[in-house]
Write a protein that holds these residues in place. Structure first.
Motif, PDB file in Angstrom:
ATOM      1  N   ALA A 450       0.840  -1.192   0.000  1.00  0.00           N
ATOM      2  CA  ALA A 450       0.000   0.000   0.000  1.00  0.00           C
ATOM      3  C   ALA A 450       0.878   1.244   0.000  1.00  0.00           C
ATOM      4  N   THR A 451       0.296   2.348  -0.439  1.00  0.00           N
ATOM      5  CA  THR A 451       0.979   3.635  -0.461  1.00  0.00           C
ATOM      6  C   THR A 451       0.215   4.621   0.422  1.00  0.00           C
ATOM      7  N   ALA A 452       0.925   5.328   1.276  1.00  0.00           N
ATOM      8  CA  ALA A 452       0.282   6.289   2.172  1.00  0.00           C
ATOM      9  C   ALA A 452      -0.216   7.495   1.381  1.00  0.00           C
ATOM     10  N   LEU A 453      -1.516   7.802   1.529  1.00  0.00           N
ATOM     11  CA  LEU A 453      -2.096   8.965   0.860  1.00  0.00           C
ATOM     12  C   LEU A 453      -1.867  10.243   1.662  1.00  0.00           C
ATOM     13  N   TYR A 454      -1.818  10.100   3.001  1.00  0.00           N
ATOM     14  CA  TYR A 454      -1.652  11.255   3.877  1.00  0.00           C
ATOM     15  C   TYR A 454      -0.652  10.907   4.988  1.00  0.00           C
ATOM     16  N   THR A 455      -0.185  11.949   5.658  1.00  0.00           N
ATOM     17  CA  THR A 455       0.685  11.762   6.814  1.00  0.00           C
ATOM     18  C   THR A 455      -0.170  11.498   8.046  1.00  0.00           C
ATOM     19  N   PHE A 456       0.220  10.494   8.845  1.00  0.00           N
ATOM     20  CA  PHE A 456      -0.526  10.154  10.055  1.00  0.00           C
ATOM     21  C   PHE A 456       0.452  10.044  11.218  1.00  0.00           C
ATOM     22  N   GLN A 457       0.150  10.765  12.285  1.00  0.00           N
ATOM     23  CA  GLN A 457       0.993  10.731  13.478  1.00  0.00           C
ATOM     24  C   GLN A 457       0.385   9.762  14.477  1.00  0.00           C
ATOM     25  N   MET A 475      -0.028  -5.944   6.826  1.00  0.00           N
ATOM     26  CA  MET A 475       0.044  -7.180   7.575  1.00  0.00           C
ATOM     27  C   MET A 475      -1.343  -7.710   7.916  1.00  0.00           C
ATOM     28  N   GLU A 476      -2.299  -6.801   8.073  1.00  0.00           N
ATOM     29  CA  GLU A 476      -3.666  -7.211   8.413  1.00  0.00           C
ATOM     30  C   GLU A 476      -4.612  -6.162   7.844  1.00  0.00           C
ATOM     31  N   SER A 477      -5.576  -6.582   7.043  1.00  0.00           N
ATOM     32  CA  SER A 477      -6.471  -5.643   6.375  1.00  0.00           C
ATOM     33  C   SER A 477      -7.590  -5.193   7.309  1.00  0.00           C
ATOM     34  N   ASP A 478      -8.337  -4.208   6.843  1.00  0.00           N
ATOM     35  CA  ASP A 478      -9.465  -3.656   7.590  1.00  0.00           C
ATOM     36  C   ASP A 478     -10.537  -4.730   7.785  1.00  0.00           C
ATOM     37  N   LYS A 479     -10.906  -4.978   9.032  1.00  0.00           N
ATOM     38  CA  LYS A 479     -11.937  -5.968   9.323  1.00  0.00           C
ATOM     39  C   LYS A 479     -13.272  -5.312   9.664  1.00  0.00           C
ATOM     40  N   GLY A 480     -13.430  -4.086   9.192  1.00  0.00           N
ATOM     41  CA  GLY A 480     -14.687  -3.385   9.420  1.00  0.00           C
ATOM     42  C   GLY A 480     -14.615  -2.343  10.505  1.00  0.00           C
ATOM     43  N   MET A 484      -6.113  -0.800   9.932  1.00  0.00           N
ATOM     44  CA  MET A 484      -5.342  -1.912   9.390  1.00  0.00           C
ATOM     45  C   MET A 484      -3.935  -1.875   9.972  1.00  0.00           C
ATOM     46  N   ARG A 485      -3.319  -3.038  10.062  1.00  0.00           N
ATOM     47  CA  ARG A 485      -1.961  -3.139  10.608  1.00  0.00           C
ATOM     48  C   ARG A 485      -0.952  -3.162   9.462  1.00  0.00           C
ATOM     49  N   VAL A 486       0.082  -2.315   9.553  1.00  0.00           N
ATOM     50  CA  VAL A 486       1.069  -2.204   8.481  1.00  0.00           C
ATOM     51  C   VAL A 486       2.482  -2.312   9.044  1.00  0.00           C
ATOM     52  N   LEU A 487       3.422  -2.590   8.140  1.00  0.00           N
ATOM     53  CA  LEU A 487       4.839  -2.664   8.483  1.00  0.00           C
ATOM     54  C   LEU A 487       5.592  -1.662   7.630  1.00  0.00           C
ATOM     55  N   ARG A 488       6.362  -0.770   8.281  1.00  0.00           N
ATOM     56  CA  ARG A 488       7.154   0.224   7.556  1.00  0.00           C
ATOM     57  C   ARG A 488       8.489  -0.392   7.124  1.00  0.00           C
ATOM     58  N   ALA A 489       9.148   0.273   6.201  1.00  0.00           N
ATOM     59  CA  ALA A 489      10.432  -0.215   5.698  1.00  0.00           C
ATOM     60  C   ALA A 489      11.488  -0.264   6.793  1.00  0.00           C
ATOM     61  N   ASN A 490      11.348   0.609   7.813  1.00  0.00           N
ATOM     62  CA  ASN A 490      12.329   0.637   8.892  1.00  0.00           C
ATOM     63  C   ASN A 490      12.038  -0.393   9.985  1.00  0.00           C
ATOM     64  N   GLY A 491      10.980  -1.190   9.794  1.00  0.00           N
ATOM     65  CA  GLY A 491      10.664  -2.245  10.754  1.00  0.00           C
ATOM     66  C   GLY A 491       9.574  -1.875  11.731  1.00  0.00           C
ATOM     67  N   ASP A 492       9.163  -0.585  11.796  1.00  0.00           N
ATOM     68  CA  ASP A 492       8.082  -0.187  12.690  1.00  0.00           C
ATOM     69  C   ASP A 492       6.775  -0.814  12.218  1.00  0.00           C
ATOM     70  N   GLY A 494       2.449  -1.300  13.259  1.00  0.00           N
ATOM     71  CA  GLY A 494       1.347  -0.837  14.082  1.00  0.00           C
ATOM     72  C   GLY A 494       0.130  -0.546  13.234  1.00  0.00           C
ATOM     73  N   TYR A 495      -0.887   0.025  13.866  1.00  0.00           N
ATOM     74  CA  TYR A 495      -2.155   0.275  13.192  1.00  0.00           C
ATOM     75  C   TYR A 495      -2.231   1.718  12.667  1.00  0.00           C
ATOM     76  N   ILE A 496      -2.923   1.861  11.522  1.00  0.00           N
ATOM     77  CA  ILE A 496      -3.186   3.176  10.930  1.00  0.00           C
ATOM     78  C   ILE A 496      -4.618   3.161  10.388  1.00  0.00           C
ATOM     79  N   PRO A 497      -5.235   4.334  10.171  1.00  0.00           N
ATOM     80  CA  PRO A 497      -6.575   4.355   9.563  1.00  0.00           C
ATOM     81  C   PRO A 497      -6.532   3.796   8.146  1.00  0.00           C
ATOM     82  N   SER A 498      -7.516   2.955   7.801  1.00  0.00           N
ATOM     83  CA  SER A 498      -7.525   2.325   6.471  1.00  0.00           C
ATOM     84  C   SER A 498      -7.671   3.366   5.361  1.00  0.00           C
ATOM     85  N   SER A 499      -8.348   4.468   5.657  1.00  0.00           N
ATOM     86  CA  SER A 499      -8.600   5.474   4.616  1.00  0.00           C
ATOM     87  C   SER A 499      -7.359   6.292   4.273  1.00  0.00           C
ATOM     88  N   TYR A 500      -6.257   6.087   5.029  1.00  0.00           N
ATOM     89  CA  TYR A 500      -5.049   6.883   4.802  1.00  0.00           C
ATOM     90  C   TYR A 500      -4.138   6.248   3.764  1.00  0.00           C
TER      91      TYR A 500
END
Length: 503
Positions: A450-457, A475-480, A484-492, A494-500
């Protein structure tokens, strides 16, 4: 210029020319049909090739976490889509060219047959009229000759002095009859000639020109339709070129998405144990206090250390522990954090459910007609139990994670040294013997990119910060629930809003 005027006497030539045109249409249809068979076979072979190299299974899915493996799978998928476009080309050529031209060809054959039959019939009618003209002409010639002969005979007898008057009258009467008959034949011949000339004029200046012009129009329509078929041969493929280009662009993009550095970092994350390297071996001085005569001398014999290398292919399986202590330190922390994230997410769902049930119970209590508050008690009780259970699990796993972090600095060196020493007595063990053979299978594999559309803190627990345009592994898609859970290139992770993000 037209066929009826300039080719009025070329029936046979027109017959052959129009037949040759129809044969060309039939030949082109066969040509396109063979092309569609080639496309279909090509598409089938491409699909079989894609199916052969498309990876399936947990081990292969894990490999696809690396960009070079994933890029190859992207290429395989794009090739499968490309095969679909070749199938579409074959289908459109068959329906748009072969079927249409075959149907049109049958209509042309019937139309041509009708025009040529009409021309032949007109020709036959003219020939019949001409035969009638010849017959009246021959009769006129015959009767006129007999009339002249009868007249000459009558004149001869009339001039004969010895002829009887009755004979003269009889001969004269016969000559008169013959002359009258000859005149009638002459009139019949003249009428038939006039009729024939009129029919011949109609045949050559009206009927044949009209029929030949219709054949010309038919042939020109055939050529225009065939020309459209020629153009369609290319247009069918042009229509799918944008999608084919997109497939090829996807293959090119797959090459660009391959990142050696990222794959190396991911490999490190998957296999990093967290153990410290073995400490240096201390010098043991056996020159002091040697007792050659002592029966216990063997106690002071030098300890022979076998060569221990971390490259052995032999690994012993350790039973999986709930706190993941069977895993190396780094892998253990990663799994514990992942478990905490999952529990936190599940706990939040239960809390939201509990809050909703409490609100619903309040509504039922205020408005009994809407429902019985007691009917919600089983759900409320179950949700409360789930919340308690999850909070207990969360506390347990958080304590294990804290223990894992605390143990990094104080125990790693000691543990490794103890392991090293213990393995000196048992050469069959190596310094990584406690590694779980399949611990790398426990590492989650991304389910997509996926590609980030916006910056999320990410400020709350379990979330992660991302920047606009950043490439992420899902890593885990939106379950409603909108996360969703994502993995960054630096290894971080965690969860972010699916719409981002967008896939």
């Amino acid at each position: 210029m037209d066929w009826g005027t300039d080719l009025w006497d070329q029936y046979d030539g027109i017959d052959k020319h129009t037949q040759s045109g129809l044969d060309l249409v039939d030949r082109y249809v066969k040509f396109v049909r063979e092309r569609t068979e080639i496309e279909q076979n090509y598409a089938k072979q491409l699909r079989n090739l894609s199916k052969k190299y498309l990876k399936r299974g947990s081990k292969e899915e894990q490999e696809c976490g690396f960009t070079n493996h994933q890029s190859f799978q992207d290429i395989v998928n794009e090739l499968n889509d490309y095969a679909g476009q070749r199938e579409l080309i074959a289908e459109n050529m068959m329906t748009g060219i072969c079927v249409e031209l075959t149907k049109y060809l049958q209509d042309l054959k019937q139309e041509r047959k009708t025009y040529l039959a009409d021309a032949k019939k007109a020709q036959q009618n003219l020939e019949i009229s001409f035969k009638q003209l010849e017959n009246t002409k021959r009769r006129f010639a015959k009767e006129w000759g007999e009339a002249e002969k009868a007249t000459q005979q009558a004149e001869k007898i009339e001039n004969d002095t010895n002829a009887v008057k009755a004979d003269v009258e009889k001969v004269k009467q016969h000559a008169h009859v013959k002359t009258h008959t000859a005149e009638e034949c002459r009139n019949d011949y003249a009428a038939q000639l006039q009729k024939y000339n009129k029919e011949q004029n109609t045949f050559y200046y009206t009927e044949i020109p009209q029929l030949f012009n219709k054949l010309q129009d038919m042939d020109e329509r055939r050529i225009r339709c065939l020309a459209e078929g020629y153009s369609q041969f290319a247009e069918v493929e042009k229509k799918v070129l944008p999608i084919i280009t997109k497939c090829l662009d996807g293959i090119s993009m797959a090459g660009g998405n391959t990142n050696g550095k990222q794959d190396s970092l991911r490999f490190i994350e998957q296999h990093k144990s967290g153990f410290e390297r073995p400490a240096e071996v201390d010098f043991e001085d056996y020159s002091q206090g040697i007792k050659p005569a002592s029966s216990d001398a063997n106690l002071n014999q030098p300890k022979i250390r076998t060569k221990l290398w971390p490259f052995s292919h032999k690994k012993t399986k350790s039973p999986a522990a709930e706190d993941f202590s069977h895993l190396p330190p780094e892998q253990r922390k990663k799994r514990l954090q992942s478990k905490i994230d999952d529990i936190t997410k599940e706990l939040q769902k239960e809390l939201d459910q509990s809050e909703a049930l409490e609100k619903m119970r309040g509504v039922y209590e205020r408005n009994p007609q809407m429902g019985d508050p007691a009917s919600l008690e089983p759900q409320i009780t179950q949700t409360s139990q789930n919340v308690g259970r999850l909070r207990g699990q969360l506390t347990k796993y958080e304590s294990w994670l804290a223990e894992a972090f605390r143990g990094d600095d104080s125990t790693n060196t000691a543990v490794n040294n103890n392991q090293y020493c213990s393995m000196s007595a048992d050469p069959s063990q190596n310094i990584y013997s406690e590694f779980d053979e399949d611990f790398d299978e426990d590492v989650e594999t991304p389910i997509g990119k996926a590609t980030a559309l916006y910056t999320f803190q990410g400020s709350s627990q379990g979330t992660v910060s991302i920047t606009e345009g950043e490439q992420l592994s899902v890593m885990e898609s939106d379950k409603g629930d909108g996360w969703m859970r994502v993995l960054r290139a630096n290894g971080d992770e965690g969860y972010i809003p699916s719409s981002y993000v967008k896939f």
